[in-house]
Design a protein around this motif. Structure first.
Motif, PDB file in Angstrom:
ATOM      1  N   ARG A  29      55.036  32.933  30.439  1.00  0.00           N
ATOM      2  CA  ARG A  29      55.445  33.235  31.814  1.00  0.00           C
ATOM      3  C   ARG A  29      55.435  34.740  32.081  1.00  0.00           C
ATOM      4  NH1 ARG A  29      60.192  30.050  31.766  1.00  0.00           N
ATOM      5  NH2 ARG A  29      58.993  28.124  31.632  1.00  0.00           N
ATOM      6  N   GLN A  30      55.678  35.533  31.034  1.00  0.00           N
ATOM      7  CA  GLN A  30      55.686  36.989  31.192  1.00  0.00           C
ATOM      8  C   GLN A  30      54.336  37.523  31.677  1.00  0.00           C
ATOM      9  OE1 GLN A  30      58.374  39.029  30.652  1.00  0.00           O
ATOM     10  NE2 GLN A  30      59.561  37.150  30.341  1.00  0.00           N
ATOM     11  N   GLY A  31      53.277  36.795  31.331  1.00  0.00           N
ATOM     12  CA  GLY A  31      51.926  37.250  31.690  1.00  0.00           C
ATOM     13  C   GLY A  31      51.613  37.088  33.165  1.00  0.00           C
ATOM     14  N   LEU A  32      52.380  36.231  33.832  1.00  0.00           N
ATOM     15  CA  LEU A  32      52.094  35.961  35.246  1.00  0.00           C
ATOM     16  C   LEU A  32      52.718  37.027  36.119  1.00  0.00           C
ATOM     17  CD1 LEU A  32      52.613  32.106  35.246  1.00  0.00           C
ATOM     18  CD2 LEU A  32      50.462  33.359  35.315  1.00  0.00           C
ATOM     19  N   PRO A  33      52.114  37.384  37.258  1.00  0.00           N
ATOM     20  CA  PRO A  33      50.827  36.874  37.751  1.00  0.00           C
ATOM     21  C   PRO A  33      49.648  37.714  37.296  1.00  0.00           C
ATOM     22  CG  PRO A  33      51.824  38.213  39.441  1.00  0.00           C
ATOM     23  CD  PRO A  33      52.729  38.307  38.239  1.00  0.00           C
ATOM     24  N   ASP A  34      49.927  38.759  36.455  1.00  0.00           N
ATOM     25  CA  ASP A  34      48.844  39.682  36.080  1.00  0.00           C
ATOM     26  C   ASP A  34      47.679  38.992  35.387  1.00  0.00           C
ATOM     27  OD1 ASP A  34      50.394  41.561  37.144  1.00  0.00           O
ATOM     28  OD2 ASP A  34      50.752  42.728  35.313  1.00  0.00           O
ATOM     29  N   LEU A  35      47.976  37.898  34.695  1.00  0.00           N
ATOM     30  CA  LEU A  35      46.915  37.153  34.016  1.00  0.00           C
ATOM     31  C   LEU A  35      45.783  36.843  34.983  1.00  0.00           C
ATOM     32  CD1 LEU A  35      45.917  35.395  31.564  1.00  0.00           C
ATOM     33  CD2 LEU A  35      47.117  33.501  32.641  1.00  0.00           C
ATOM     34  N   PHE A  36      46.172  36.416  36.202  1.00  0.00           N
ATOM     35  CA  PHE A  36      45.147  36.057  37.178  1.00  0.00           C
ATOM     36  C   PHE A  36      44.755  37.228  38.069  1.00  0.00           C
ATOM     37  CE2 PHE A  36      47.236  31.945  36.289  1.00  0.00           C
ATOM     38  CZ  PHE A  36      46.131  31.286  35.764  1.00  0.00           C
ATOM     39  N   THR A  37      45.770  37.972  38.558  1.00  0.00           N
ATOM     40  CA  THR A  37      45.477  38.997  39.569  1.00  0.00           C
ATOM     41  C   THR A  37      44.812  40.230  38.961  1.00  0.00           C
ATOM     42  OG1 THR A  37      47.696  39.865  39.306  1.00  0.00           O
ATOM     43  CG2 THR A  37      47.340  38.295  41.097  1.00  0.00           C
ATOM     44  N   VAL A  38      45.049  40.480  37.666  1.00  0.00           N
ATOM     45  CA  VAL A  38      44.418  41.654  37.053  1.00  0.00           C
ATOM     46  C   VAL A  38      43.342  41.222  36.039  1.00  0.00           C
ATOM     47  CG1 VAL A  38      44.768  43.730  35.684  1.00  0.00           C
ATOM     48  CG2 VAL A  38      46.477  43.044  37.379  1.00  0.00           C
ATOM     49  N   ALA A  39      43.788  40.485  35.012  1.00  0.00           N
ATOM     50  CA  ALA A  39      42.895  40.222  33.884  1.00  0.00           C
ATOM     51  C   ALA A  39      41.714  39.328  34.284  1.00  0.00           C
ATOM     52  CB  ALA A  39      43.679  39.579  32.747  1.00  0.00           C
ATOM     53  N   LEU A  40      42.001  38.187  34.883  1.00  0.00           N
ATOM     54  CA  LEU A  40      40.922  37.277  35.260  1.00  0.00           C
ATOM     55  C   LEU A  40      40.031  37.933  36.315  1.00  0.00           C
ATOM     56  CD1 LEU A  40      39.520  34.564  35.123  1.00  0.00           C
ATOM     57  CD2 LEU A  40      41.123  33.698  36.830  1.00  0.00           C
ATOM     58  N   ARG A  41      40.671  38.637  37.246  1.00  0.00           N
ATOM     59  CA  ARG A  41      39.920  39.300  38.308  1.00  0.00           C
ATOM     60  C   ARG A  41      38.922  40.297  37.704  1.00  0.00           C
ATOM     61  NH1 ARG A  41      41.365  43.923  40.866  1.00  0.00           N
ATOM     62  NH2 ARG A  41      40.200  44.378  42.760  1.00  0.00           N
ATOM     63  N   ASN A  42      39.405  41.105  36.757  1.00  0.00           N
ATOM     64  CA  ASN A  42      38.501  42.069  36.133  1.00  0.00           C
ATOM     65  C   ASN A  42      37.390  41.388  35.338  1.00  0.00           C
ATOM     66  OD1 ASN A  42      39.463  44.555  37.038  1.00  0.00           O
ATOM     67  ND2 ASN A  42      41.146  44.519  35.562  1.00  0.00           N
ATOM     68  N   THR A  43      37.762  40.333  34.614  1.00  0.00           N
ATOM     69  CA  THR A  43      36.743  39.594  33.863  1.00  0.00           C
ATOM     70  C   THR A  43      35.639  39.118  34.794  1.00  0.00           C
ATOM     71  OG1 THR A  43      38.185  38.898  32.071  1.00  0.00           O
ATOM     72  CG2 THR A  43      36.339  37.456  32.570  1.00  0.00           C
ATOM     73  N   VAL A  44      36.053  38.584  35.947  1.00  0.00           N
ATOM     74  CA  VAL A  44      35.050  38.089  36.902  1.00  0.00           C
ATOM     75  C   VAL A  44      34.213  39.250  37.448  1.00  0.00           C
ATOM     76  CG1 VAL A  44      34.756  37.024  39.171  1.00  0.00           C
ATOM     77  CG2 VAL A  44      36.315  36.004  37.499  1.00  0.00           C
ATOM     78  N   ILE A  45      34.873  40.375  37.733  1.00  0.00           N
ATOM     79  CA  ILE A  45      34.121  41.531  38.257  1.00  0.00           C
ATOM     80  C   ILE A  45      33.091  42.004  37.232  1.00  0.00           C
ATOM     81  CG2 ILE A  45      34.300  43.977  38.889  1.00  0.00           C
ATOM     82  CD1 ILE A  45      36.989  43.304  40.213  1.00  0.00           C
ATOM     83  N   TYR A  46      33.528  42.187  35.973  1.00  0.00           N
ATOM     84  CA  TYR A  46      32.601  42.632  34.931  1.00  0.00           C
ATOM     85  C   TYR A  46      31.437  41.652  34.791  1.00  0.00           C
ATOM     86  CZ  TYR A  46      36.337  45.813  33.405  1.00  0.00           C
ATOM     87  OH  TYR A  46      37.291  46.781  33.360  1.00  0.00           O
ATOM     88  N   THR A  47      31.763  40.352  34.762  1.00  0.00           N
ATOM     89  CA  THR A  47      30.738  39.331  34.547  1.00  0.00           C
ATOM     90  C   THR A  47      29.729  39.311  35.689  1.00  0.00           C
ATOM     91  OG1 THR A  47      32.375  37.990  33.408  1.00  0.00           O
ATOM     92  CG2 THR A  47      30.379  36.869  34.135  1.00  0.00           C
ATOM     93  N   VAL A  48      30.264  39.274  36.931  1.00  0.00           N
ATOM     94  CA  VAL A  48      29.365  39.136  38.081  1.00  0.00           C
ATOM     95  C   VAL A  48      28.497  40.385  38.245  1.00  0.00           C
ATOM     96  CG1 VAL A  48      29.281  38.958  40.600  1.00  0.00           C
ATOM     97  CG2 VAL A  48      30.785  37.456  39.279  1.00  0.00           C
ATOM     98  N   SER A  49      29.103  41.569  38.047  1.00  0.00           N
ATOM     99  CA  SER A  49      28.284  42.783  38.209  1.00  0.00           C
ATOM    100  C   SER A  49      27.216  42.847  37.121  1.00  0.00           C
ATOM    101  CB  SER A  49      29.164  44.035  38.214  1.00  0.00           C
ATOM    102  OG  SER A  49      29.910  44.110  37.022  1.00  0.00           O
TER     103      SER A  49
END
Lengths: 246, 279
Positions: free
Chosen positions: B63-83
Motif C-alpha cells: 500500500r505504501q507504493g500507491l499511488p506512485d506505482l501507477f502515477t510515476v513508475a508505470l507512467r514512466n515505463t510507458v513513456i520510455y517504451t512508447v518513445s
C-alpha cells in the motif's frame, strides 16, 4: 496514326530468350488480340509495352514517345497506358473508391471532388457503382476485374493493355468482364489484349496476332488468322484450343 | 492355405506378453500425479508460510507504493517504451527500405547496422549511452534521461523491426507494385501508398511482440541514473523494497508488468490468428 510501334524487340531472362525480334504496330482505335500457347512470350510482349519488363534490345514507341529512351519519364508515359492484370491486383487495403481515386489524386493531382466524379463515372461504366464502398476481398473475381478496368480507365489512358484478363475467373464470371471490354472497344479505345478467349478475339478484334516461340507467326484480321490460318503452327494451336480433347 | 489364414486371423486377438499400451499409459499418468502430490506436500511442509507472506505478500508495504506505482513508475515505463518504440519504428522502416534499396552501399550500411544492434545486449547499449557525455564533453542528448532512454530502446528495436518490415514488404505480392507502377506512380510513392500500409498489417503481430520486449527492456533505464520523478517500474520496486526492507514491492511491480504484457501478448496472438484466417 499508330499508338504502339514495336521494332525488333528482344527480351531475355538470363540465358532464356523469350522474345526473338518482334515487329508490330497497333493503330489508334484498333483492338488487337494476341493469342498463342503458354510460354510463347505474349505476356512478356505486353509487359514490354509499358516497360514493366525492360526490353533487352529494340524500341517500343507509344503515342510517339520512345519508352526505351533512358531519358524518357517512364512514370509520365505509364499514365497514358492502362493495364489490366490476370490476377486483378486491386489494392486490398483500400476501398473500391480509393482504388480508383488514389492514382488520380497522387499522380494526376486532380482535385478530390474531380477524382470522385471520375471514379463514379467509370464504376458506372463497369456496372459496379453500388460496390463503391466495398473492399476488394468482398468482391467476386469478375467484379474485382471490372473494378481494375475502372481503375485503369480513371487515368484517361489512350491505350489499354489486358494481360489474360479472364484467365483467373470462374467460367460464369467471364462474360461480364468480356462485355465491359467489348463496350470499351465500341467506344473506340485502343486495346492490346492477350487472351485465350477465341470468341472475343473473333468478334471484337480488328487484328489477331498469333505468337509461338518468341516470334510472331501470323498477324491479320480474325477471319483469316482464326478461321483460315495459313501457318501450320497456328492451325495446330487453334485446333487444340477450339476442339480440346479431340 | 486355410491353416495359414486362420493363424493370421487369430494373431491380433492373442493376449500380448506384458502390459497393453493403454494400461502402460494409465500407470504412467498415475505416477506423474503421485510425483506432483509428493512435491506439493513437501513444499507445503517445508515452507515457512508466515515468512513468505511477510516478505512477498505484505499488503501494508504494498500500500505504501500507491499511488506512485501507477502515477510515476508505470507512467514512466510507458513513456520510455512508447518513445523507444516510435523511434525504433521510424528508424526500422528506413533501415528496411535501405536493406531493399537498389543502391548497394545502402544495403551494406543497413545490413551492418542490423547485425551489430541485434548482436549487442541492451544493457551494453545503455552503458554506452550513459558514457556519451564522457566521450564527448559538453554533449548532451535532448530530453535528458527520456531522450537517452528513447535512443537506447529505439536503436536496438530498430534493428529487429527493420527485419520485420523487410519480411513484411517482401510478403506483399509483386503484382501490387506492378499495378501501382502501371498507374504511373513513381517507385517511392507506390511504396508509401500501396506497399508499406500492407506490409505494416502483415507485421503487426511481430511488432506487438516487439512492444512487449521493449516494455521489459525499459527496466534497463535505471543504468542511466534516474531521479525519483524519472523512475520506472523495476527501479521503483527495487527502491521501495530497500526502503521497507521487504521484497513485496518487487512482486507488485512484476504484477504491474504482467498487467500490460499479458493483454498485449493476447492481442498479438489474436492478430496472428486473424491473419491466418484471412486470405
Amino acid at each position: 496514326m499508330s499508338t504502339v510501334e514495336i521494332r525488333n524487340l528482344h527480351k531475355s531472362f538470363g540465358r532464356l530468350e523469350v522474345l526473338k525480334g518482334i515487329d508490330f504496330t497497333v493503330e489508334s482505335g484498333q483492338v488487337v488480340c494476341v493469342i498463342g500457347p503458354s510460354g510463347s512470350g505474349k505476356s512478356t510482349l505486353l509487359r514490354c509495352v509499358n516497360l514493366l519488363e525492360q526490353p533487352t534490345s529494340g524500341t517500343v514507341v507509344v503515342g510517339g514517345v520512345d519508352l526505351t529512351d533512358p531519358d524518357v519519364d517512364i512514370d509520365a508515359a505509364r499514365r497514358r497506358i492502362g493495364m489490366v492484370f490476370q490476377q486483378f491486383n486491386l489494392f486490398p487495403h483500400l476501398t473500391v473508391r480509393r482504388n480508383v481515386t488514389i492514382a488520380q489524386e497522387r499522380v494526376l493531382k486532380r482535385r478530390k471532388d474531380e477524382c470522385d466524379r471520375v471514379a463514379r463515372e467509370n464504376l458506372e461504366k463497369v456496372g459496379l457503382i453500388e460496390k463503391i464502398d466495398a473492399y476488394p476481398p468482398q468482391l467476386s473475381g469478375g467484379q474485382q476485374q471490372r473494378v481494375a478496368i475502372a481503375r485503369a480507365l480513371a487515368m484517361n489512358p489512350s491505350l489499354m493493355l489486358f494481360d489474360e484478363p479472364t484467365s483467373a475467373l470462374d467460367p460464369e464470371l467471364v462474360g461480364d468482364v468480356l462485355s465491359v471490354m467489348r463496350q470499351l472497344a465500341e467506344d473506340g479505345m485502343t486495346m492490346l489484349v492477350v487472351t485465350h478467349e477465341m470468341g472475343f478475339a473473333r468478334e471484337v478484334a480488328d487484328r489477331v496476332v498469333f505468337m509461338d516461340g518468341g516470334v510472331i507467326v501470323e498477324d491479320g484480321p480474325p477471319e483469316q488468322v482464326i478461321a483460315d490460318p495459313r501457318h501450320e503452327r497456328t492451325r495446330g494451336f487453334l485446333s487444340r484450343v477450339l476442339h480440346p480433347g479431340v | 492355405m486355410s491353416a495359414v489364414s486362420e493363424q493370421q486371423d487369430t494373431s491380433p486377438a492373442e493376449p500380448r506378453k506384458g502390459l497393453s499400451p493403454r494400461k502402460k499409459q494409465r500407470i504412467s499418468r498415475g505416477v506423474q500425479y503421485a510425483v506432483l502430490v509428493v512435491v506439493l506436500v513437501v513444499l507445503a511442509a517445508l515452507a515457512d508460510w508466515a515468512a513468505i507472506r511477510q516478505s512477498f505478500f505484505n499488503l501494508d508495504v504494498a500500500r505504501q507504493g500507491l499511488p506512485d506505482l501507477f502515477t510515476v513508475a508505470l507512467r514512466n515505463t510507458v513513456i520510455y517504451t512508447v518513445s523507444g518504440f516510435v523511434l525504433g519504428f521510424v528508424l526500422g522502416l528506413v533501415l528496411a527500405l535501405m536493406r531493399l534499396s537498389s543502391v548497394a552501399p545502402y544495403r551494406w550500411v543497413s545490413a551492418i547496422y542490423i547485425e551489430i544492434f541485434r548482436g549487442l545486449p541492451m544493457l551494453l547499449i545503455f552503458l554506452l549511452i550513459g558514457s556519451l557525455p564522457l566521450a564527448f564533453p559538453g554533449f548532451e542528448l535532448p530530453g535528458g534521461v527520456y531522450g537517452s532512454a528513447a535512443l537506447g530502446l529505439g536503436v536496438v528495436s530498430a534493428a529487429y523491426m527493420a527485419e520485420n518490415f523487410r519480411a513484411g514488404i517482401q510478403a506483399v505480392p509483386k503484382g501490387q507494385m506492378e499495378a501501382a507502377r502501371s498507374l504511373g506512380m513513381p517507385h517511392m510513392r507506390a511504396m508509401v501508398s500501396i506497399i508499406i500500409p500492407q506490409a505494416i498489417r502483415i507485421v503487426l503481430p511481430p511488432l506487438t511482440n516487439q512492444l512487449v520486449s521493449l516494455l521489459k527492456d525499459s527496466s534497463l533505464v535505471l543504468i542511466l541514473g534516474v531521479t525519483a520523478a524519472q523512475v520506472e517500474l523495476a527501479k521503483f520496486g527495487n527502491d521501495q523494497s530497500s526502503t521497507f526492507a521487504n521484497p513485496t514491492p518487487i512482486l507488485v511491480c512484476g504484477l504491474t508488468y504482467l498487467l500490460i504484457t499479458i493483454p498485449l501478448g493476447y492481442v498479438a496472438r489474436r492478430l496472428e490468428a486473424r491473419q491466418g484466417a484471412g486470405r
